[in-house]
Write an enzyme that holds these catalytic residues in place. Structure first.
Site, PDB file in Angstrom:
ATOM      1  N   GLY A 227       3.721   5.019  -5.178  1.00 47.03           N
ATOM      2  CA  GLY A 227       2.686   5.193  -4.172  1.00 47.03           C
ATOM      3  C   GLY A 227       1.305   4.907  -4.712  1.00 47.03           C
ATOM      4  N   GLU A 268       8.659   4.657  -9.944  1.00 52.48           N
ATOM      5  CA  GLU A 268       9.279   3.516  -9.270  1.00 52.48           C
ATOM      6  C   GLU A 268       8.230   2.651  -8.567  1.00 52.48           C
ATOM      7  OE1 GLU A 268      11.826   5.523  -6.578  1.00 52.48           O
ATOM      8  OE2 GLU A 268      13.287   6.107  -8.095  1.00 52.48           O
ATOM      9  N   PRO A 269       7.336   2.013  -9.300  1.00 52.82           N
ATOM     10  CA  PRO A 269       6.302   1.195  -8.669  1.00 52.82           C
ATOM     11  C   PRO A 269       6.863  -0.107  -8.110  1.00 52.82           C
ATOM     12  CG  PRO A 269       6.215   0.934 -11.039  1.00 52.82           C
ATOM     13  CD  PRO A 269       7.253   1.989 -10.771  1.00 52.82           C
ATOM     14  N   GLY A 270       6.404  -0.476  -6.937  1.00 56.16           N
ATOM     15  CA  GLY A 270       6.748  -1.768  -6.355  1.00 56.16           C
ATOM     16  C   GLY A 270       5.477  -2.543  -6.101  1.00 56.16           C
ATOM     17  N   CYS A 337       4.638 -17.017  18.693  1.00 53.74           N
ATOM     18  CA  CYS A 337       4.396 -16.718  20.104  1.00 53.74           C
ATOM     19  C   CYS A 337       4.385 -15.210  20.324  1.00 53.74           C
ATOM     20  CB  CYS A 337       5.453 -17.389  20.969  1.00 53.74           C
ATOM     21  SG  CYS A 337       5.084 -17.305  22.736  1.00 53.74           S
ATOM     22  N   TYR A 365       6.070  -6.993  -0.282  1.00 54.73           N
ATOM     23  CA  TYR A 365       6.469  -6.867   1.125  1.00 54.73           C
ATOM     24  C   TYR A 365       5.965  -8.038   1.964  1.00 54.73           C
ATOM     25  CZ  TYR A 365       7.349  -2.288  -0.734  1.00 54.73           C
ATOM     26  OH  TYR A 365       7.800  -1.272  -1.533  1.00 54.73           O
TER      27      TYR A 365
END
Length: 410
Positions: A227, A268-270, A337, A365
């Protein structure tokens, strides 16, 4: 800080040249930035046995996974597919944490067969796990601490109404099930969300986990998720990693002394590892002026980067084709669209048809949440490694769209 600087290169490689060579839209990642973020987090902690488990869902390209594996990272996965990708990238099963949510129990069984660390986040599966494996297969338990922390509500995972983890109010039931089946609990896990402003949220969660840990005698690690906040624009706050390392190292050392032996401290870094490394390069299709606004329509959309529309996320956008142009306000929109906006009221150097724009902070992401909406192709991916741009995923083609469709003669 870096967001204010005009920097249209990665390791000396011009972003414009990458777009020219590989076409657009294209995702570009800076390997050096990923490695420096990994090292920065690692160096912030002292006197503890720190284990970094990259949250693979942020970006699962094999080249990125191999890069982090080589750097000494472990990996956190949330699906069997991510698990398989991790193994293919060279991660050993012992270095993989499997934290699925609301999956079929068969996925848990499959994870056990692969030999990875299982992280259970609901009471029914804890009961099933105990019945099937007893003390023969160690596991971790994910606790929902009921902490309202983090940024967008969609990425807050530790509050009372979240679907993630076993409620701390159900802790007596956890203990009953563990005791009933003599389950070997080797880790406790908390992940409260994302975009934390300070280390205090982690310290608060740590105090909760330290207290619960006294009920388990065979713990090997405590996992505090991630986080960490990264900057998206000038003046944006970020998580103070040095402060985090200092406070968590101190409190963890004190806990281990009371617990009676040293445990591993997991994160757990992403987004922290890969977000700032990434750029989405897009080409301007049209500059559309209205009485009130000027729209820049580009050859990409929410099918490639959904974060602005899904989370209201801000991404800085720069015109790398006209760096000395007069600054003007624009709304940058996509070709999907739908209402499909990358950014509103953005001040950029004058944009002309054909100009290449760089959307920053696109490493996390971005591609991993991309789709074929409107039957559009997903973009190519490029990794700049040791001063050279490498294609690490081909751009999709019509053949890819049709690959799994079955022709039905009507």
């Amino acid at each position: 800080m870096l967001l204010k600087e005009v920097n249209y290169q990665i390791q000396g490689v011009e972003l414009a040249e990458i777009a020219k060579e590989f076409g657009s839209p294209v995702y570009v990642y800076d390997a050096e930035k990923i490695l420096s973020q990994f090292q920065r987090l690692k160096n912030a902690f002292s006197g503890v046995n720190l284990k970094i488990k990259y949250a693979a869902k942020a970006l699962t390209n094999q080249a990125i996974l191999k890069l982090l594996n080589k750097a000494g990272s472990g990996i956190d996965v949330v699906s069997l597919q991510e698990l398989e990708l991790g193994l293919l990238a060279g991660f050993e099963a012992k270095d993989i944490m499997f934290t699925p949510n609301c999956v079929a129990y068969e996925e848990i069984q499959a994870g056990v067969k692969k030999g990875v660390t299982i992280n259970l986040d609901n009471l029914p599966f804890l009961e099933k796990f105990g019945k099937e494996y007893g003390s023969s297969v160690p596991c971790c338990i994910r606790i929902n601490p009921h902490i309202d922390a983090g940024g967008n509500v969609k990425i807050m995972t530790g509050h009372k109404e979240s679907k993630f983890g076993i409620s701390i109010e159900q802790f007596p039931e956890i203990l009953n099930i563990v005791s009933k089946y003599n389950i070997d609990i080797i880790g406790l896990h908390i992940h409260s969300g994302s975009d934390f402003k300070s280390a205090d949220a982690f310290v608060k969660a740590a105090d909760i986990l330290f207290d619960l840990s006294n009920n388990f005698k065979n713990l090997r690690f405590l996992d505090f998720g991630s986080g960490f906040k990264v900057a998206y624009k000038e003046g944006d706050y970020t998580t103070d990693i040095a402060e985090l390392g200092e406070k968590m190292s101190s409190s963890f050392q004190q806990f281990c002394k009371k617990y009676g032996r040293d445990l591993e401290l997991w994160f757990e870094p992403g987004k922290f590892l890969v977000s700032e490394s990434g750029y989405l390069l897009v080409q301007t299709n049209v500059v559309k002026e209205t009485p009130d606004l000027t729209f820049v329509g580009v050859n990409s959309g929410l099918n490639h980067l959904i974060r602005p529309m899904m989370y209201g996320a801000y991404h800085s956008i720069v015109n790398i084709s006209n760096p000395s142009g007069v600054e003007k306000p624009y709304n940058v929109v996509g070709y999907i669209c739908e209402t499909d906006t990358f950014g509103s009221g953005l001040v950029m150097n004058e944009v002309r048809e054909g100009d290449i724009l760089a959307i920053k902070n696109a490493g996390a992401y971005g591609f991993s949440m991309s789709s074929n909406y409107n039957s559009r192709f997903r973009p190519a991916e490029v990794l700049v490694y040791k001063g050279k741009a490498h294609l690490i995923r081909k751009r999709e083609t019509m053949e890819d769209l049709l690959r799994n469709q079955v022709n039905l003669e009507l």
